[in-house]
Scaffold this active site. Structure first.
Site, PDB file in Angstrom:
ATOM      1  N   CYS A 203       0.840  -1.195   0.000  1.00 32.96           N
ATOM      2  CA  CYS A 203       0.000   0.000   0.000  1.00 32.96           C
ATOM      3  C   CYS A 203       0.880   1.252   0.000  1.00 32.96           C
ATOM      4  O   CYS A 203       1.937   1.280   0.638  1.00 32.96           O
ATOM      5  CB  CYS A 203      -0.874   0.022   1.238  1.00 32.96           C
ATOM      6  SG  CYS A 203      -2.099  -1.292   1.283  1.00 32.96           S
ATOM      7  N   CYS A 229       2.039  -8.197   7.007  1.00 33.09           N
ATOM      8  CA  CYS A 229       0.717  -7.570   7.088  1.00 33.09           C
ATOM      9  C   CYS A 229      -0.277  -8.439   7.851  1.00 33.09           C
ATOM     10  O   CYS A 229      -1.305  -7.965   8.313  1.00 33.09           O
ATOM     11  CB  CYS A 229       0.187  -7.262   5.696  1.00 33.09           C
ATOM     12  SG  CYS A 229      -0.109  -8.715   4.694  1.00 33.09           S
TER      13      CYS A 229
HETATM   14  S1  SF4 Z   1      -1.802  -0.740   7.310  1.00 34.50           S
HETATM   15 FE1  SF4 Z   1      -1.903  -2.514   5.901  1.00 34.50          FE
HETATM   16  S2  SF4 Z   1      -3.840  -2.355   4.772  1.00 34.50           S
HETATM   17 FE2  SF4 Z   1      -3.504  -0.389   5.834  1.00 34.50          FE
HETATM   18  S3  SF4 Z   1      -2.539   0.895   4.276  1.00 34.50           S
HETATM   19 FE3  SF4 Z   1      -0.865  -0.072   5.418  1.00 34.50          FE
HETATM   20  S4  SF4 Z   1      -0.363  -2.015   4.356  1.00 34.50           S
HETATM   21 FE4  SF4 Z   1      -2.358  -1.255   3.584  1.00 34.50          FE
END
Ligand code: SF4
Length: 243
Positions: A203, A229
């Site tokens: 992301c 994640c």
């Molecule tokens: S915390 Fe996880 S889902 Fe949220 S933006 Fe970051 S990588 Fe993406």
């Protein structure tokens, strides 16, 4: 579904097998109940090509958190054209606005574990409930947390129902160099951010460039004590089987 003795025998066989041979086994065993999950890192792209060239029509899915880089969304479209099949984009239940309303703005800056659970783990769980085998592009060389993955692993998916799922990592033994040689040799589209120093791309808010001497995934969640994640850690791996 799969006995401990078989897991052991298969892993011994797969250690000496090519990626194509491992994928052939999965296709013969599970058909479309096996699916490739990809975040469009290099290994996943090479694996998709190996499967497509062998005419193994695995469904392919990705987790669309709605927070990916524009280059990643463009890559998805380029790959669909290149391979000639659709890549299913799994969506979270909550839009970004709904998540901000429920949890406050920019959850990823305050509680990335919860954000990943909502936007990645839960959509993946829903998808895995339809499958018997999840095929990944994980490589042992990517990070310390992945250094000891097996080619074939079995996870507890739903303990109350006694349901397990096979996780297959046919790229486990590949080096980064071998992956990128393969992508170049076969002219496979890849994320242009790779050429700008991003070696593992997730992301947008949680991805930075990583240094040459660091783990490939060192640019993920910088500032947090977080290296995964959660999609590869939310299920318990089966180590003791009842045969
Ligand atoms: S915390 Fe996880 S889902 Fe949220 S933006 Fe970051 S990588 Fe993406």
């Amino acid at each position: 579904m799969i006995a401990a003795s078989e897991v052991k025998d298969l892993n011994a066989r797969f250690d000496a097998a090519s990626t194509e041979e491992i994928l052939q086994w999965a296709w013969a065993r599970f058909g479309v109940r096996a699916a490739i999950g990809t975040s469009f890192q290099g290994a996943g792209l090479a694996m998709m090509h190996i499967a497509a060239r062998a005419r193994l029509a695995f469904p392919v899915f990705t987790l669309d958190t709605n927070l990916l880089f524009p280059e990643t969304y463009a890559l998805k479209r380029r790959l669909e054209d290149f391979f000639g099949f659709r890549i299913e984009a799994l969506q979270p239940d909550l839009t970004l606005d709904q998540q901000a309303e429920a949890q406050g703005p920019e959850l990823w800056n305050r509680n990335p574990d919860l954000c990943c659970t909502l936007r990645k783990v839960m959509p993946l769980q829903a998808k895995l409930s339809e499958l018997d085998c999840w095929v990944t592009g994980l490589r042992r060389q990517q990070s310390d947390t992945r250094a000891s993955i097996g080619v074939l692993e079995v996870y507890v998916f739903d303990e109350s129902e006694g349901r397990d799922i096979v996780k297959l990592n046919p790229m486990a033994g590949w080096s980064r160099e071998a992956v990128w040689d393969y992508l170049r040799d076969h002219k496979i589209p890849y994320n242009p951010l790779q050429d700008q120093g991003y070696r593992s791309i997730g992301c947008q808010p949680c991805t930075a460039k990583s240094g040459a001497g660091e783990d490939e995934r060192a640019g993920r969640w910088t500032g947090f004590n977080k290296v995964e994640c959660g999609i590869h850690t939310f299920m318990a791996k089966k180590t003791n089987y009842q045969i």
